[in-house]
Design a protein around this motif. Structure first.
Motif, PDB file in Angstrom:
ATOM      1  N   THR A 137       0.843  -1.184   0.000  1.00  0.00           N
ATOM      2  CA  THR A 137       0.000   0.000   0.000  1.00  0.00           C
ATOM      3  C   THR A 137       0.883   1.241   0.000  1.00  0.00           C
ATOM      4  OG1 THR A 137      -0.122   0.116   2.424  1.00  0.00           O
ATOM      5  CG2 THR A 137      -1.816  -1.204   1.274  1.00  0.00           C
TER       6      THR A 137
ATOM      7  N   THR B 141       0.344   5.686   0.865  1.00  0.00           N
ATOM      8  CA  THR B 141      -0.506   6.812   1.230  1.00  0.00           C
ATOM      9  C   THR B 141       0.355   7.934   1.786  1.00  0.00           C
ATOM     10  OG1 THR B 141      -2.428   7.515   2.544  1.00  0.00           O
ATOM     11  CG2 THR B 141      -0.914   5.965   3.577  1.00  0.00           C
TER      12      THR B 141
ATOM     13  N   CYS C 108      -1.286  10.044   4.030  1.00  0.00           N
ATOM     14  CA  CYS C 108      -2.004  10.389   5.256  1.00  0.00           C
ATOM     15  C   CYS C 108      -1.126  10.093   6.466  1.00  0.00           C
ATOM     16  CB  CYS C 108      -3.307   9.600   5.356  1.00  0.00           C
ATOM     17  SG  CYS C 108      -4.476   9.942   4.028  1.00  0.00           S
TER      18      CYS C 108
ATOM     19  N   PRO D  89      -5.785   5.062   7.201  1.00  0.00           N
ATOM     20  CA  PRO D  89      -5.628   6.230   6.318  1.00  0.00           C
ATOM     21  C   PRO D  89      -6.914   6.516   5.555  1.00  0.00           C
ATOM     22  CG  PRO D  89      -4.470   4.323   5.436  1.00  0.00           C
ATOM     23  CD  PRO D  89      -4.912   3.947   6.807  1.00  0.00           C
TER      24      PRO D  89
ATOM     25  N   TRP E 274      -7.094   7.619   2.537  1.00  0.00           N
ATOM     26  CA  TRP E 274      -6.948   7.050   1.199  1.00  0.00           C
ATOM     27  C   TRP E 274      -5.651   6.292   1.111  1.00  0.00           C
ATOM     28  CZ3 TRP E 274      -2.781   7.873  -1.868  1.00  0.00           C
ATOM     29  CH2 TRP E 274      -1.991   9.010  -1.606  1.00  0.00           C
ATOM     30  N   MET E 275      -5.627   5.325   0.215  1.00  0.00           N
ATOM     31  CA  MET E 275      -4.403   4.574  -0.036  1.00  0.00           C
ATOM     32  C   MET E 275      -4.477   3.919  -1.411  1.00  0.00           C
ATOM     33  SD  MET E 275      -4.733   0.955   2.037  1.00  0.00           S
ATOM     34  CE  MET E 275      -5.014   1.684   3.626  1.00  0.00           C
TER      35      MET E 275
ATOM     36  N   CYS F 260      -4.168  15.001   4.117  1.00  0.00           N
ATOM     37  CA  CYS F 260      -3.723  14.250   2.945  1.00  0.00           C
ATOM     38  C   CYS F 260      -4.736  14.268   1.810  1.00  0.00           C
ATOM     39  CB  CYS F 260      -3.413  12.799   3.331  1.00  0.00           C
ATOM     40  SG  CYS F 260      -4.847  11.881   3.965  1.00  0.00           S
TER      41      CYS F 260
END
Length: 812
Positions: A197, A199, A201, A211, A213-214, A743
């Motif tokens: 992954t 991200t 964040c 998070p 989003w990722m 983020c």
């Protein structure tokens, strides 16, 4: 007691280091467990002969009896590969076994350090012949500030080639992080994340945190040298929900430009239907780039747009265009193009300049069929011009060609301006004249042409010369400036549609006297020390009458009545009308200045004209000005604190006791991303409008004065409403909602703008931006709409553009 072993040390002078170095060598070659007593003896010997901190070690000599440490170089942000390869390896742990030039094993709080790389683990092995480290059990790597944690590591230190299993990673460059089943290190700049992954964040202290989003992908390639990441077989998840599956996507690790696909733009409207645009960015060179944007409109067809930009030390420019073959709605090809170019060059004969601004579209419907792309091609008057300029000392010369394209609307036609084909202008402004004189001279020759002459005026060649000379007398308590001006014009008409003569010449003198006084006094208002000024001003001008009714108007318009024009000698802009004025303008201004900073806290002004004779020179179709006293101009501005501001201008008619035109505005800005602006505009028998614009947080959390923890997110409302009291309706309206977190950010805007007397354009704009990854837009860019329509709008922070932190800010 911790054990420290140096497997590679700097050479020392053989004589003073003989006994201690010999003991260290015997210890390093032993294959049994090391003695803590021997290590302590070595450390004490080194400390006894080392210089104090801040002192420079003396040069070694034959008489020296102890060890001398070599001074350490300054810590460096980045290390070269050759420099890194010469650095020693430090091993540390609770228990250490091994053999020189072979395998060394450290267990219990094991640590290896070399240059900008540090490894910690429960168990660590270092194989010196291949310069390879093996670690397992709570493995932690810090490589120049980028951190990796996992269960098993194999790493060749010099080339930084190896693998890391069950890893968590955090990149120093953009503070992004993620997890992976395995990370392969290709070299010091490239790594591959498998089943991982990504991200940007930032984690908080909550155990249940995830998070916002990722990217979840089978493979993520990270190149810190090129500052780019590539995810394959990926999906973008937002709030735990997959929203965008992509076979392959590239994303930046910094603000560095790179070639690749940009975020797509999608929109839906009643004219074009669903529209999809997919721009491609081509980073040709550091000073050149291009963007190519294919677009599909379901109701119209396909179009291709492009933009090319270039930048050189002496010139810069942009080329852009759009082409749509066979528009289904208009049954014709549609196109537009522009070229903007600016160049300057210092030469032996003076400064040379070239400016080009060319704009053209295919037809008169283009302005409302195609959205603006930042170059204002959706305006109804498109200006194309090219000019060459020269300047040296007090002289300047300009050669210009200007041509307009007028996009007509049958419901609201406009009169096209005249083309200048060409214009030649010369200016002379001598400096340092004797006796304190100031002077200037300007000569101009212009050929005016109009393809669609709705005014039924003849095309003409016009030449004019204007000279002026003045002598300002300036003192701290006031000023007085007499001025003499002479204007001479000559016209050659192509035909006699407007005039019965083919030539016309005029020479008109003007004299003026401008004067003012300045009084000051100290005062105190509302507990604040101020300096109050009183500045009376009187301006007299005289221009004799010359009949100009037979002269067409090519580039002239009457001035608005305002504080900026009430003290001017001519009532018109341009040179086709020189007003016959015999009038005196009087006024006064008082200011309140901060006694410490000199900043203006408040200003109040009043001015009025007294006309001694009628003004007979007017625009075509207008009546002579015969009032003796003009309307009174009243103005005020209050900026008592940086948060508050108030400005007003009122044109008051003393005969009927009413305002003819008024403008009032107030603003309140207590901090960043907080602004409120209100304006009222009134013009008798024409319009009366209220205008309100704002950007403001909507939740109560913002009452903390902006101290909310980073990353928790903030909601803002933003908008502008323009209401016509005369028509009892909203003319323009923009209402939006924004969110800014650590983020990601999002904004949705409902926009309704009047584009003609009877027609308005309504759009719903949406955008979501994932910091450091991409931006998804539905419709036009809402950021452009808010910047253009909301006074004082500030783009919310998203974490982009931050400087790359030092590796020592994340130092183990």
């Amino acid at each position: 007691m911790d054990i420290h072993v140096l497997t590679d040390v700097a050479p020392r002078s053989p004589r003073p280091a003989r006994s201690a170095a010999g003991g260290a060598q015997r210890m390093a070659t032993a294959s049994t467990r090391f003695s803590t007593t021997a290590i302590a003896s070595l450390c004490m010997a080194m400390l006894w002969t080392a210089p104090a901190i801040g002192q420079t070690a003396p040069a070694a000599s034959a008489d020296d009896a102890g060890l001398v440490l070599r001074t350490s170089p300054r810590l460096q942000e980045t290390l070269g590969s050759s420099q890194r390869g010469k650095m020693p390896v430090f091993l540390e742990g609770d228990d250490l076994t091994g053999q020189t030039a072979d395998m060394t094993t450290v267990t219990g709080n094991a640590m290896l350090r070399r240059a900008d790389t540090m490894i910690r683990a429960d168990r660590l092995r270092y194989y010196e012949p291949s310069d390879t480290a093996y670690a397992d059990g709570n493995v932690h790597i810090n490589r120049a500030g980028s951190v990796f944690d996992g269960t098993e590591l194999q790493l060749q230190l010099d080339s930084f080639e190896g693998y890391f299993k069950d890893a968590n990673y955090r990149l120093l460059q953009n503070n992004a992080y993620g997890v992976a089943s395995q990370v392969d290190f290709i070299d010091r700049d490239r790594s591959v994340v498998h089943q991982g992954t990504y991200t940007t964040c930032q984690r908080n202290d909550e155990a249940t945190w995830t998070p916002d989003w990722m990217i979840r992908a089978d493979k993520i390639s990270i190149d810190t040298l090129e500052e780019v990441g590539v995810a394959e077989n990926a999906v973008l998840e937002f709030k735990g929900v997959p929203i965008l599956p992509v076979p392959r996507m590239s994303f930046p690790l910094s603000e560095k430009r790179k070639s690749g696909l940009l975020p797509p733009t999608m929109s839906l409207d009643s004219d074009s239907g669903f529209t999809y645009s997919q721009p491609y960015y081509w980073n040709i060179a550091p000073n050149r780039d291009a963007t190519i944007t294919p677009t599909v409109m379901l109701k119209r067809g396909a179009a291709l747009a492009g933009e090319f930009r270039y930048l050189e030390p002496t010139y810069k420019g942009t080329l852009a265009g759009l082409y749509m073959p066979g528009d289904k709605l208009r049954d014709r090809d549609r196109w537009s193009w522009l070229w903007q170019h600016t160049s300057t060059l210092n030469s032996p004969i003076g400064g040379l300049g070239l400016n080009i601004n060319l704009k053209r579209v295919s037809d008169s419907d283009y302005w409302h069929d195609f959205q603006s792309n930042g170059y204002k091609l959706n305006e109804r008057l498109l200006n194309s011009e090219a000019s060459v300029s020269w300047s040296r000392d007090d002289h300047s010369l300009l050669l210009r060609a200007q041509k307009w394209q007028t996009l007509q609307d049958p419901l609201s036609p406009i009169v096209p301006p005249y083309d200048r084909m060409p214009q030649l202008q010369y200016r002379y402004t001598p400096q340092n004249l004797p006796f304190g004189l100031e002077a200037s001279f300007e000569a101009d020759a212009t050929r005016f042409r109009a393809d669609d002459n709705l005014l039924r005026q003849p095309n003409a060649d016009r030449g004019y010369m204007q000279a002026e000379i003045s002598r300002p007398f300036v003192a701290p308590q006031g000023f007085i400036t007499p001025k003499l001006m002479l204007n001479s014009r000559h016209y050659s008409f192509d035909n006699s549609l407007y005039s019965t003569v083919s030539n016309k010449s005029l020479t008109i003198p003007t004299v003026s006297l401008d004067s003012g006084l300045v009084f000051e006094r100290n005062t105190r208002l509302f507990g604040r020390n101020l300096i109050q000024t009183l500045e009376p001003r009187a301006f007299y001008t005289y221009t004799p009458y010359r009949d100009q009714s037979m002269v067409p108007v090519y580039d002239t318009a009457p001035y608005d009545f305002s504080f900026a024009t009430i003290f001017s000698s001519n009532s018109f802009s341009g040179y086709d009308r020189i007003a016959d004025n015999n009038m005196l303008t009087v006024g006064a201004t008082t200011r309140f200045l901060d006694a410490d900073t000199g900043a203006e806290a408040a200003r109040f002004g009043i001015a009025q004209r007294l006309r001694f004779s009628d003004q007979k020179v007017v625009m075509p179709g207008a009546s002579p000005a015969n009032e003796r006293w003009s309307d009174i101009m009243l103005g005020a501005g209050i900026n008592w604190t940086p948060k508050w501001g108030f400005d007003t201008t009122v044109q008051f008619n003393p005969d009927n006791g009413r305002s003819v035109r008024s403008t009032m505005s107030a603003r309140y800005k207590p901090g960043d991303y907080k602004t409120l602006a209100v304006a009222y505009r009134f013009q008798a028998q024409t319009s009366e409008q209220w205008d309100v614009g704002w950007q403001w947080p909507v939740d109560q959390i913002f009452s903390d004065g902006g101290k909310k923890a980073k990353g928790e997110g903030r909601w803002y409302t933003v908008g502008r409403l323009n209401y016509s009291m005369r028509d009892k309706k909203l003319v323009d309206s923009v209402i939006g909602l924004e969110y800014a977190g650590c983020c990601w950010s999002s904004r949705v805007v409902l926009q309704r703008l009047q584009n003609s007397l009877v027609q308005a354009n309504t759009k719903l704009l949406f955008q979501i931006e994932f910091t450091g990854l991409t931006r998804l837009t539905l419709g036009s860019d809402p950021l452009v709409s808010m910047r253009d329509n909301v006074p004082g709008y500030q783009m919310l922070p998203t974490g982009k553009g931050a400087a790359v932190p030092s590796r020592f800010s994340n130092y183990d």
